[in-house]
Design an enzyme around this catalytic site. Structure first.
Site, mmCIF file in Angstrom:
data_model
loop_
_atom_site.group_PDB
_atom_site.id
_atom_site.type_symbol
_atom_site.label_atom_id
_atom_site.label_comp_id
_atom_site.label_asym_id
_atom_site.label_seq_id
_atom_site.Cartn_x
_atom_site.Cartn_y
_atom_site.Cartn_z
ATOM 1 C CB THR A 44 -31.425 39.837 40.104
ATOM 2 O OG1 THR A 44 -31.323 39.808 38.688
ATOM 3 C CG2 THR A 44 -31.012 38.502 40.673
ATOM 4 C CE1 TYR A 107 -33.236 25.675 31.582
ATOM 5 C CE2 TYR A 107 -34.863 25.903 29.835
ATOM 6 C CZ TYR A 107 -34.135 25.103 30.692
ATOM 7 O OH TYR A 107 -34.303 23.749 30.667
ATOM 8 C CE1 TYR A 133 -28.107 42.546 35.652
ATOM 9 C CE2 TYR A 133 -30.398 42.090 36.197
ATOM 10 C CZ TYR A 133 -29.059 42.029 36.517
ATOM 11 O OH TYR A 133 -28.665 41.461 37.696
ATOM 12 N NE ARG A 138 -28.319 36.785 40.204
ATOM 13 C CZ ARG A 138 -28.909 36.157 41.215
ATOM 14 N NH1 ARG A 138 -29.838 35.245 40.979
ATOM 15 N NH2 ARG A 138 -28.585 36.426 42.457
ATOM 16 C CE LYS A 162 -27.721 45.386 37.695
ATOM 17 N NZ LYS A 162 -28.761 44.787 38.574
ATOM 18 C CB ILE A 204 -28.080 48.970 38.949
ATOM 19 C CG1 ILE A 204 -28.533 49.987 37.895
ATOM 20 C CG2 ILE A 204 -29.291 48.289 39.593
ATOM 21 C CD1 ILE A 204 -29.355 49.399 36.758
#
Length: 292
Positions: A44, A107, A133, A138, A162, A204
């Protein structure tokens, strides 16, 4: 393979809307010199969403070439299109990455079974270490601990996660139900030390784009059992962690790196340059941290 310590979610430098390879190579070299434990291109923070397929592959290639095996490279290769995620992951393996970071399908809002089948398809198609992840803020979906544990137990090449929910209860459940050697990496600098205290293996990090040595030092102190020093570093970095999210990541990080003379502040639409009020607040924090 177990991923551990401080891994930088690398920004991708641009100049005149093109990849700035010279700045990127110099930036990677600085990260390694400062003692970072691993690098993550095309996450990202690397603006993977607005890279072309060719650019995405080139960013991974440059990172692997510049690193030359000195630290692990966990390449961003995820997509909300399973076929595309498989293609990108195959590329990451061919390019020589040590593992692939795979975002949950954004999405589409898949069910838990849909996410299981998505990661299963990738794990069966590409024999390399894979790290899902999970960042619901998001993506609009949350890879729940039970689903992650099922994946970790069913596929030996799904080696870590993650975990970027910021939810310590979820992080604790992940650690409880996943295999012992499973790498649980914090996806939030603010929660890195807390998750490590529960049994996580590292972070991370966005902040390590600016101060790789200090984030690595926090992880080193923790791993040596010096919790007081790890906490001291965490608290000293706290204002920086907050400042790098004054606006959407990686806008503040790139602005800060430009102020530090490491690259241009340029981001790609729909991201935009930092507002003057928040930029001034960022500058004040950078001065307090002796970074400018």
């Amino acid at each position: 393979m177990q991923f551990s310590g401080a891994l930088t979610a690398l920004v991708t430098p641009f100049r005149n809307n093109e990849l700035d390879e010279e700045a990127y190579r110099a930036f990677i070299e600085h990260q390694i010199t400062e003692g970072i434990h691993g690098l993550v291109p095309c996450g990202t923070t690397g603006e993977s969403a607005t890279l072309t397929h060719e650019e995405h592959e080139r960013v991974i290639e440059i990172c692997i070439d510049q690193v030359k095996g000195r630290v692990p490279v966990l390449a961003g290769a995820g997509s909300n299109n399973t076929t595309e995620a498989i293609r990108l992951t195959k590329f990451a393996k061919k390019a020589g990455a040590d593992g692939a970071l795979l975002i949950t399908p954004y999405y589409n809002k898949p069910t838990q079974e849909g996410m299981y089948q998505h990661f299963k398809a990738i794990a069966q198609a590409v024999d390399m270490p894979l790290v899902p992840y999970n960042v619901p803020g998001r993506t609009g979906c949350n890879l729940l601990p039970a689903t992650l544990a099922r994946l970790a137990h069913d596929f030996s090449n799904i080696v870590g996660v993650k975990e970027a929910t910021g939810d310590m209860m979820q992080g604790s459940r992940v650690l409880e139900c996943c295999p012992e050697k499973f790498s649980v990496l914090s996806g939030d600098d603010l929660t890195a030390l807390s998750l490590m205290a529960l049994g996580g293996t590292g972070v991370i990090s966005v902040t390590s784009n600016l101060v790789p040595g200090r984030v690595a030092a926090m992880c080193n102190a923790f791993n040596k059992g010096d919790l007081k020093e790890a906490a001291r570093i965490h608290h000293s970095l706290f204002p920086l962690h907050e400042a790098l999210f004054f606006e959407s990541n990686p806008i503040p990080a790139k602005t800060a790196l430009a102020l530090m003379g490491r690259m241009e502040a340029e981001v790609r639409l729909p991201l935009w340059s930092m507002g003057q009020d928040t930029k001034q607040k960022l500058i004040e924090v950078l001065r307090q941290q002796n970074l400018i």
